[in-house]
Structures are given as C-alpha cells and as structure tokens.
Design a protein around this motif. Structure first.
Motif, PDB file in Angstrom:
ATOM      1  N   GLY A  39       0.803  -1.219   0.000  1.00  0.00           N
ATOM      2  CA  GLY A  39       0.000   0.000   0.000  1.00  0.00           C
ATOM      3  C   GLY A  39       0.832   1.264   0.000  1.00  0.00           C
ATOM      4  N   THR A  40       2.099   1.155   0.402  1.00  0.00           N
ATOM      5  CA  THR A  40       2.943   2.343   0.305  1.00  0.00           C
ATOM      6  C   THR A  40       3.538   2.384  -1.100  1.00  0.00           C
ATOM      7  OG1 THR A  40       4.862   1.151   1.145  1.00  0.00           O
ATOM      8  CG2 THR A  40       3.524   2.339   2.749  1.00  0.00           C
ATOM      9  N   PRO A  41       3.741   3.594  -1.628  1.00  0.00           N
ATOM     10  CA  PRO A  41       4.208   3.703  -3.016  1.00  0.00           C
ATOM     11  C   PRO A  41       5.591   3.076  -3.186  1.00  0.00           C
ATOM     12  CG  PRO A  41       3.455   5.821  -2.159  1.00  0.00           C
ATOM     13  CD  PRO A  41       3.531   4.892  -1.003  1.00  0.00           C
ATOM     14  N   LEU A  42       5.775   2.380  -4.309  1.00  0.00           N
ATOM     15  CA  LEU A  42       7.082   1.813  -4.646  1.00  0.00           C
ATOM     16  C   LEU A  42       7.799   2.768  -5.573  1.00  0.00           C
ATOM     17  CD1 LEU A  42       6.006  -1.877  -5.379  1.00  0.00           C
ATOM     18  CD2 LEU A  42       6.924  -0.919  -3.255  1.00  0.00           C
ATOM     19  N   ARG A  43       9.076   2.497  -5.771  1.00  0.00           N
ATOM     20  CA  ARG A  43       9.805   3.348  -6.712  1.00  0.00           C
ATOM     21  C   ARG A  43       9.216   3.174  -8.118  1.00  0.00           C
ATOM     22  NH1 ARG A  43      15.753   0.540  -7.142  1.00  0.00           N
ATOM     23  NH2 ARG A  43      15.388  -0.025  -4.988  1.00  0.00           N
ATOM     24  N   ALA A  44       9.463   4.136  -8.969  1.00  0.00           N
ATOM     25  CA  ALA A  44       8.871   4.125 -10.302  1.00  0.00           C
ATOM     26  C   ALA A  44       9.265   2.845 -11.036  1.00  0.00           C
ATOM     27  CB  ALA A  44       9.351   5.344 -11.087  1.00  0.00           C
ATOM     28  N   GLY A  45       8.306   2.292 -11.743  1.00  0.00           N
ATOM     29  CA  GLY A  45       8.599   1.109 -12.540  1.00  0.00           C
ATOM     30  C   GLY A  45       8.539  -0.193 -11.776  1.00  0.00           C
ATOM     31  N   ARG A  46       8.117  -0.126 -10.523  1.00  0.00           N
ATOM     32  CA  ARG A  46       7.983  -1.344  -9.729  1.00  0.00           C
ATOM     33  C   ARG A  46       6.517  -1.541  -9.335  1.00  0.00           C
ATOM     34  NH1 ARG A  46      13.010  -2.900  -7.006  1.00  0.00           N
ATOM     35  NH2 ARG A  46      14.658  -2.359  -8.486  1.00  0.00           N
ATOM     36  N   ALA A  47       6.144  -2.798  -9.148  1.00  0.00           N
ATOM     37  CA  ALA A  47       4.791  -3.069  -8.640  1.00  0.00           C
ATOM     38  C   ALA A  47       4.809  -4.331  -7.801  1.00  0.00           C
ATOM     39  CB  ALA A  47       3.799  -3.216  -9.792  1.00  0.00           C
ATOM     40  N   TYR A  48       3.842  -4.415  -6.909  1.00  0.00           N
ATOM     41  CA  TYR A  48       3.646  -5.587  -6.060  1.00  0.00           C
ATOM     42  C   TYR A  48       2.486  -6.427  -6.585  1.00  0.00           C
ATOM     43  CZ  TYR A  48       6.429  -4.196  -1.882  1.00  0.00           C
ATOM     44  OH  TYR A  48       7.418  -3.892  -0.991  1.00  0.00           O
ATOM     45  N   GLY A  49       2.599  -7.725  -6.372  1.00  0.00           N
ATOM     46  CA  GLY A  49       1.461  -8.610  -6.562  1.00  0.00           C
ATOM     47  C   GLY A  49       1.394  -9.532  -5.357  1.00  0.00           C
ATOM     48  N   ILE A  50       0.202  -9.925  -4.992  1.00  0.00           N
ATOM     49  CA  ILE A  50       0.029 -10.739  -3.783  1.00  0.00           C
ATOM     50  C   ILE A  50      -0.707 -12.035  -4.130  1.00  0.00           C
ATOM     51  CG2 ILE A  50      -2.186  -9.702  -3.097  1.00  0.00           C
ATOM     52  CD1 ILE A  50      -1.083  -9.750  -0.159  1.00  0.00           C
ATOM     53  N   ALA A  51      -0.420 -13.063  -3.385  1.00  0.00           N
ATOM     54  CA  ALA A  51      -1.129 -14.337  -3.560  1.00  0.00           C
ATOM     55  C   ALA A  51      -0.934 -15.172  -2.308  1.00  0.00           C
ATOM     56  CB  ALA A  51      -0.612 -15.095  -4.782  1.00  0.00           C
ATOM     57  N   CYS A  52      -1.810 -16.171  -2.151  1.00  0.00           N
ATOM     58  CA  CYS A  52      -1.690 -17.059  -0.991  1.00  0.00           C
ATOM     59  C   CYS A  52      -2.115 -18.461  -1.387  1.00  0.00           C
ATOM     60  CB  CYS A  52      -2.538 -16.543   0.166  1.00  0.00           C
ATOM     61  SG  CYS A  52      -4.294 -16.389  -0.201  1.00  0.00           S
ATOM     62  N   SER A  53      -1.693 -19.420  -0.604  1.00  0.00           N
ATOM     63  CA  SER A  53      -2.160 -20.785  -0.842  1.00  0.00           C
ATOM     64  C   SER A  53      -2.030 -21.592   0.432  1.00  0.00           C
ATOM     65  CB  SER A  53      -1.398 -21.454  -1.991  1.00  0.00           C
ATOM     66  OG  SER A  53      -0.088 -21.774  -1.590  1.00  0.00           O
ATOM     67  N   ALA A  54      -2.690 -22.738   0.420  1.00  0.00           N
ATOM     68  CA  ALA A  54      -2.660 -23.623   1.584  1.00  0.00           C
ATOM     69  C   ALA A  54      -2.324 -25.024   1.115  1.00  0.00           C
ATOM     70  CB  ALA A  54      -4.026 -23.628   2.281  1.00  0.00           C
ATOM     71  N   ASP A  55      -1.474 -25.674   1.864  1.00  0.00           N
ATOM     72  CA  ASP A  55      -1.075 -27.031   1.492  1.00  0.00           C
ATOM     73  C   ASP A  55      -0.417 -27.679   2.703  1.00  0.00           C
ATOM     74  OD1 ASP A  55      -0.544 -29.142  -0.502  1.00  0.00           O
ATOM     75  OD2 ASP A  55       1.550 -28.635  -0.167  1.00  0.00           O
ATOM     76  N   ALA A  56      -0.636 -28.965   2.857  1.00  0.00           N
ATOM     77  CA  ALA A  56       0.056 -29.740   3.890  1.00  0.00           C
ATOM     78  C   ALA A  56      -0.115 -29.137   5.282  1.00  0.00           C
ATOM     79  CB  ALA A  56       1.548 -29.864   3.552  1.00  0.00           C
TER      80      ALA A  56
END
Lengths: 725, 157
Positions: free
Chosen positions: A579-596
């Motif tokens: 949610g805080t701004p990243l440097r120019a040309g960068r981006a975040y992506g999020i994901a989750c999973s469950a196993d074992a």
C-alpha cells in the motif's frame, strides 16, 4: 507450449460464453451432469489418502534409537535427507523428549532391513508432520524404560530418580548415564504398552529454535556421499539403452561384437531391455553404442500440440471434487460473471545430481545403494525386476542431490539389478543429463477454466474451477481407486477453492491420460492451481476495483483456517509495506495458498525491462503451525520461492520431433543467481501441531508474480512461463 | 601421466585420450567431492581451480592440465581441518540444502574473493551467476560470499 494470447470470456445470464476480441467461441457449461455421488466417493478416498493424517509406523523405541556405551544416541529414521533438513528437525524432536544435549544425538538414515519402516517414503511435505508425535512418544517411552531399568540397577524406587541430559540420578546422589544403563542391561527390553506423558512445550530446548543442520559440515567439504558418489570394490559400471522418442520400444537388437569389446563384462539383451556392464562407464557406453538397436516408434509421433489439445478443459469431462451451495446459479446470475483460462507447461525436476544406483545381486541377498525417496518401493522394484522376493533386498539410503519428486520410481534400481544379476558383481548405473531429460517423467501440463462473479459489496457470489491435468500419482501408484474414479489426487493439490462464495462454488478435476510420463514434481498440482486461482482472484477483485489484499481478506471464511490465511496475508502485507508507493517502474502482486496444513502468503516485487520480467524481491509469511526449526522453515520457503520463480519466468518442457525438446540446460535453462530475487520471510504460526514445509511455499509464487505484472503493465498473463506481449 | 591435485601427486593411466578431468577425479581417483551436473559446462557443479582459476572440469581434457596445480573441494580447507573462509561462511549462513552444487559454488566463490577482496553486491552476482542451484539458495549464497570476504580480510589482517 505455444503462447496463446490471453482470452476473456463473459457469461451472459443465458449461460453462453462468448469469446471477446477473437473469432473463437468457447462454450462452457457447468459440469452439472456429473453425479454428486462420485464427489462423495472422491472425498471419502481423498480423506483416506490425505498425507497429513497418516502416522509414522509404530515401532519399538529400541529400533528408533541406538544408545551407545559412551552415552551418544543414534536416531534411526527412514527419511531421506535431500536438502530439506529433515535429519536435523527429527533430531530436535527426539533430543527434547529424551532430555539430552544436542551434541549427543546423531541421525542415521536406516536401511530397509532395519525394522524402521516408512512405506510412505520421503515426500508430500509430511515427514515432520507424520513423525512429530510418534517420535516424541517413542522417545518418551524409551525414557521410561531407561528409568525403570536404572531403578532396578540402583535398587531404588523409580520415583526417587530424576533425569538430566542423558543421566539418571537417584535422590541419594548416585547417577547412571543412559549408556551405562543400556550396557549393564541383560535380556530383552520390555516396552510399556501405555503411551507415556509427553513433555510440556514450555520445556522445549530445541524444538522451535534454529539448530544448525547436522548434514552441512560434510556438505561444505565435499565429504558427504550421495548415490552418485557410492563406490564398491569389484563394482562394474552399467549402460542401458533408452529411446530417443516418447513411446518407442525395442524392436530388434544385434549386439554385434559388444561382448568382446575392451572392458566389457556382461551384455544383457532381454525383452524390452538392453544393457552392458563393463569395467568403466566409458567402456560400457561405448559397447552399448556399438550395438545395432532398432527402435519401434509410435505410428504417429507425439507432438506438443497433441498434448496441449488433450490437456484442455472439456465441460463434459471431469469429476466434481468440491461442490458447495449452488454454483449452477452462475448460469442465472445477473451480476457480472467473468471467466478466464490458464495454462501451465510440462517441466523437468532438474535435480542437479543425476540419479544413480549401485545394486549387488547375490544368491544370499541383494544390497542396493540408491538415490531414492522411497526405499521400500525401490526394494520391491528391484526384486520384481529379477524375480526375487523384496524381503531379500536391503536398500541403503544415501544422501540425495535434489529430489523434488523425481526419485520415486524404481526404474533406476531395476536396471542396475538386471545387470548385476547377470554379471554377478555389483553394478553402478548413473543416468546422464540427457537421459534425465529424455527418459524421466515430467510435471504434468495443466489447463484451467475459472469462472466467478462478485457482487457490488465486493463479496464473491459464485466461483468455479475446472482443472485438466496429466497424471501425478497414478503412474507410480497404479491401482488406486482414482483409476476407476477418473481423477488423480495428486493433480488436484491446491485445486479446491478456499474462498467463501455467497451462492456457491465448485471444483472439477479432469484427468487426462497422456502418452508421455508425467508424475510428481514439488507441490504436485500446487504451483499450477495456485497460479490459476490466485490470478483469477485478482481478476475478480478488479471487477469491483478492490485492492487485491482487501478483496482476499474480505472473502476468506471466518473459520480457524480462514483466520490463519488472513493472518499470513496481513503479515506479508506488513512485511512488504503493502500500500505504500514503490519506486517508479515497480509493482507488487500478492497471492496465498494452503497445502500440507501450512498457509503461505507472498508478495512479489517486479519490474519490466523490454519484454523481460524482473522479480526483485519476494516477501513471504508462513504459518506452519508448530515450527521445529525456524531457519529450516525459512530455507524451505526460500527454496520453494526460487523454484517457483524459475517455473514462472523460464521453464517449459516441450515435445519436439516426438522426443524431448531439450536434453540439457542450454535449451532448458534454470533460474540463475542474477535472476533470483531477494527473499524476506516471516513466520507467524503457532499451535501444537506442525504443518509441512517442503512444498507449500511454491503455491503462491506464480500468482504473486503474475498479479504484480498485471499491476505494473495491465497485461493479464495466463500461461506459464509468463511472457509479455 | 601424473596429476597434481591438492598438492599431492596422482599417477593416472595414459589412455591416449582426452577424457575429461571430472571423469578422472570422480571415477578413477575417487575424489567425489567434485560433482557432475550437466556434463556440458553449463551448471558449474564440477568447478575446480586450475592454477587458481575456477574451471569447469567436465569441459577440461585431462591432458591439458598435466603439470598444473589442481585444487578441488577436498583441498580447500587447511590441512589441520580449519575451513576456508568461504566454507565457514556457507556454514555460518546455513547455505546448502541438498548440497550437490555446493562444491562448485564454494570453489567459484573462493577464487572470486582471492581476486576481489571487497566485493560489491553486483560483483558477487556476476561472479556466482554461472553456478546453478536447483534448491534455490541463491539469496543465501550472495550473503555468504560477502560474509566470506569479510572473514578472509579478518583472518589476514
């Protein structure tokens, strides 16, 4: 795999799917005709096959442990160290319950004749999970046995004894070490039937603390012996004929003068098998190459296109493996419904140690040193290949240079056994890298159709996942009911939807039998399913312009599981400062999973240069319940992430001219150091039961990277490896 | 024919061929600390030092290294068992997982910090970029090589 442009579908209220932006029209229905009964059976079978409910075999503490006169203690386990740190974790568990100093314990990978049996092999992220309680119980039982014997030897009541660091002390001050108690004992040990009291978690000295790995000192000096490093006096080297094309079999063989070539000891030509045993590896291969072997290729060579066509979702195929509420309501639902298809390619394991085995077949028994994850299965495979009984085979485990699911079948040991039986000497077989590419098995390709809708408040109303996949478990464990049911338990790891859907959700698994060997690969279906589901969750969030993190938090169930998942999501968001701004040309992506039994959330930070995707940093939060070795958990998280990044950005195994499209790393490169992200890991789990760690961290990687690429470029990439258009 | 490996002399048969040094090390001399990965010079598992230069032994004909100083992982630690700074750093940071690539990683890093006493992160990545690690220890490798350079400086100062 051809990189088809992403397609978008829209479902109208009449239930037709119309391809947008292309001429192709795909009709997708819900697999409503599939009997719910099959799902009930599948759940029943899946329940019994769940790796996490299986306990380690109940063997006597006298088999688990060897107590030496010098008060050193050996823990005997039939778990294979392949880099996951299992020997260290099990030693931690045992040392705590035995109340001994860390320096006293060593761990031995027991052979198949030792009485320590683990027919499950090493895999499924289940070693700690399945051993945690049984091992503690065995250690606690042993402690009681030692105390009882010490009371007898000292002639005092057991109540008067106390234990500290492998010494038993009476109230009068006299003391015996475990080693001396054992040395002075005569006769058989009586194992109490009652399960002993276990220690309180608050007394743990090693569980939950990062202990240095017991196998690493010999790994930085080159001293450790892997399967490929084993040597025996009098051994021969083997070479075995293998096809260049998938599905080819030996039609005829003219051995020519192979048997009389330099160094050649034995030439074996049997139905479907041709091999040579010689004094050196080069001599064996040279003699094999000199033979005239004619291969019968399939009438129609297997093509990449045929495989992709076969692994394509068909709405009329598959088994419903999850069905909650009324997912068919999607056909009548008035709000926006979106659909998306995803594809993942085949991939090799690329374990850097090529597999190797020495087998010594004698009349009085058979000994085998094999890089295998399943010693008991290897014993059966060896015995079967030469018409002997598995009880005559002793498989001695060796350290493995990378498992990742590749070391589960018995082909390798069977080959060495055939040559050794004929040569009457030990024979070593080492596969070449080209053979690993051509003749191993690969991760199955998958195809996924996701459909779903979100209401105006941002709640998922319906969601459905239809997965088509090549086999995972069934090729190695044939005869499972899956063969009858038509779905493969391994392929669907991670396929079920854990988000809440207000109206209904459904998962359908479509088994595809391919003419090319596919099977286990780290995480089984987890990477592919995580990619499809977590990419699609972001697409759903986008329909209502919600933040991907907020959307996930909102749509996870208010259950213990859902709360664990929310916690790792929040933790990784805090770690990465989502949610805080990243440097120019960068981006975040999020994901989750469950196993074992483990929940993992990740955030990937990416940039793009030209059409290259750079992954700079991956943040991870892990809830593996009770953690034995925190640094081990971090290491497995790092490893799973790196392997996942490699699959997400680079790896793709293709069929070319009916055979392997690559026979070495020039045409099938792996992730290199310069492409490898920095990694930050936070462990947030607690509780009283450990979750698995070998595979779960690979689940969210591809989704997190794909979502970051979308956030940065607006391109929703739907095939692995990700390629910008 | 003779090879000089870790300051010891090893006689080897002269087969009149140019078989790879790696094959001689592993299969003839039983020096199995040096590993094979790809046999094609790509993965770096077989890296040894030839006169101090990190070299892919699977691509090195044995007859090209006669009379040269060969150093393998078995000869990296001091004779008294004291680990080389790179070995110590890889232990300190608990780098190896399966460990198969580690001889190559460590030999590559040892030669690198011999020549680059104060490496930058970029130099470390460049130096280590041609050694595959399938277990994915790359991030720890970068940290460990930096740590090794520090250990080495401390030891020599």
């Amino acid at each position: 795999m051809t990189n088809t442009p992403p397609k978008r579908w829209r479902v109208t209220r009449r239930g037709f799917l119309i391809g947008l932006g292309g001429a192709s029209v795909l009709t997708l229905g819900w697999a409503v005709g599939l009997p719910i009964m099959r799902m009930a059976i599948s759940e029943m079978v899946e329940g019994t096959e769940k790796p996490y409910s299986r306990g380690a075999p109940k063997v006597s503490p006298t088999v688990w442990f060897t107590i030496h006169a010098d008060n050193k203690i050996t823990l005997n386990v039939q778990k294979i160290e392949m880099g996951q740190g299992i020997l260290t974790a099990l030693a931690q568990i045992a040392a705590d319950e035995l109340d001994i100093a860390w320096e006293r314990i060593s761990v031995h990978m027991a052979n198949t004749g030792s009485g320590v049996d683990d027919a499950n092999g090493t895999g499924n992220s289940e070693s700690v999970v399945s051993h945690y309680l049984p091992l503690r119980q065995a250690a606690a039982t042993l402690t009681i046995m030692l105390k009882t014997e010490a009371a007898r030897q000292l002639g005092v009541p057991i109540e008067n004894l106390s234990i500290k660091d492998a010494s038993i002390t009476a109230s009068d001050g006299r003391s015996l070490t475990y080693g001396s108690v054992v040395a002075a004992h005569r006769g058989d040990w009586l194992v109490p039937k009652e399960a002993p009291m276990l220690k309180l978690n608050s007394t743990f000295r090693y569980i939950g603390k990062s202990q240095p790995r017991v196998d690493l000192p010999d790994k930085v000096t080159g001293k450790i012996i892997y399967g490929h490093d084993m040597r025996l006096p009098n051994m021969l080297w083997g070479a075995v004929a293998r096809p260049l094309k998938f599905g080819a079999t030996i039609a005829s063989v003219d051995p020519k003068n192979a048997a009389s070539m330099p160094g050649v000891h034995t030439v074996v030509v049997e139905q479907g098998f041709v091999g040579v045993a010689a004094e050196t590896k080069t001599q064996a291969q040279t003699a094999l190459n000199a033979m005239d072997i004619v291969w019968q290729e399939p009438a129609i060579l297997i093509t990449q296109q045929a495989i992709e066509d076969a692994v394509t979702v068909d709405p009329n195929q598959g088994v419903v493996i999850q069905h909650d509420g009324d997912p068919e309501a999607i056909l009548h639902f008035s709000s926006l419904v979106i659909g998306q298809t995803y594809r993942t390619p085949m991939a090799v394991h690329a374990h850097l140690e090529p597999q190797a085995a020495i087998v010594d077949v004698r009349d009085d028994g058979i000994d085998a040193w094999v890089s295998t994850q399943v010693p008991s299965g290897m014993a059966s495979g060896i015995a079967g290949a030469i018409g002997r009984n598995a009880s005559q085979v002793t498989v001695h485990p060796v350290f493995i240079g990378g498992g990742f699911g590749r070391r589960l079948d018995a082909t390798l040991g069977a080959e060495a056994a055939r040559l050794s039986a004929a040569a009457k000497r030990p024979v070593m077989i080492q596969w070449s890298r080209a053979e690993e590419f051509r003749n191993g098995y690969v991760r199955p390709p998958t195809h996924h159709v996701m459909q779903g809708s979100v209401n105006e408040e941002g709640f998922i109303t319906v969601i459905a996942h239809h997965q088509a996949s090549g086999d995972v478990l069934l090729p190695i464990f044939p005869g499972l009911v899956g063969d009858i049911l038509g779905w493969d338990i391994g392929a669907v790891r991670g396929a079920k939807l854990f988000y809440t859907a207000k109206v209904g959700k459904q998962t359908v698994a479509q088994r595809v039998k391919l003419p090319i060997a596919t099977s286990f690969w780290r995480g089984l279906g987890l990477l592919a399913d995580g990619f499809a589901i977590e990419s699609f969750i972001d697409e759903l969030a986008k329909t209502v312009n919600m933040d991907p993190l907020a959307f996930r938090l909102k749509n996870l169930p208010d259950t213990p599981f859902g709360n664990r998942m929310k916690r790792v999501l929040q933790a990784v968001a805090d770690l990465a400062k989502w949610g805080t701004p990243l440097r120019a040309g960068r981006a975040y992506g999020i994901a989750c999973s469950a196993d074992a039994g483990t929940c993992v959330a990740q955030i990937a930070e990416v940039s793009v240069s030209g059409n290259i995707i750079n992954v700079h940093h991956v943040y991870a939060a892990v809830d593996a319940g009770l953690v034995i070795n925190p640094d081990g958990v971090k290491a497995q998280t790092e490893g799973g992430i790196m392997m996942g990044v490699s699959s997400t950005l680079i790896e793709e195994f293709l069929v070319v001219d009916g055979g392997a499209g690559a026979v070495n790393f020039d045409k099938y490169p792996l992730l290199r150091n310069s492409q490898a992200p920095d990694i930050s890991v936070v462990i947030v789990g607690d509780g009283d039961a450990p979750g698995g760690m070998g595979e779960p961290p690979i689940g969210p990687v591809a989704g997190a990277i794909g979502n970051a690429v979308f956030a940065l470029t607006g391109q929703r990439l739907t095939s692995l490896p990700l390629r910008l258009i | 024919m003779e090879l000089t490996i870790n300051q010891k002399t090893y006689p080897i048969p002269d087969n009149g061929d140019s078989r790879p040094l790696l094959l001689v090390l592993r299969d003839e001399l039983n020096l199995t600390g040096t590993k094979i990965g790809c046999g094609a010079g790509i993965c770096g598992a077989c890296t040894v030092h030839i006169d101090g230069v990190p070299t892919r032994s699977c691509q090195t004909p044995v007859n090209s290294v006669l009379g040269k100083k060969i150093r393998t992982i078995e000869g990296l630690a001091d004779t008294d068992g004291t680990l080389h700074p790179v070995q110590q750093a890889f232990l300190d940071l608990q780098v190896p997982q399966c460990g198969w690539c580690m001889s190559g990683q460590i030999m590559t890093a040892a030669a690198f910090i011999d020549n680059t006493t104060t490496p930058t992160p970029e130099q470390i990545i460049t130096a280590m970029d041609k050694n595959y690690c399938r277990c994915g220890t790359y991030y720890r490798i970068r940290q460990a090589v930096a740590h090794a350079a520090t250990l080495k400086k401390e030891a020599t100062s």
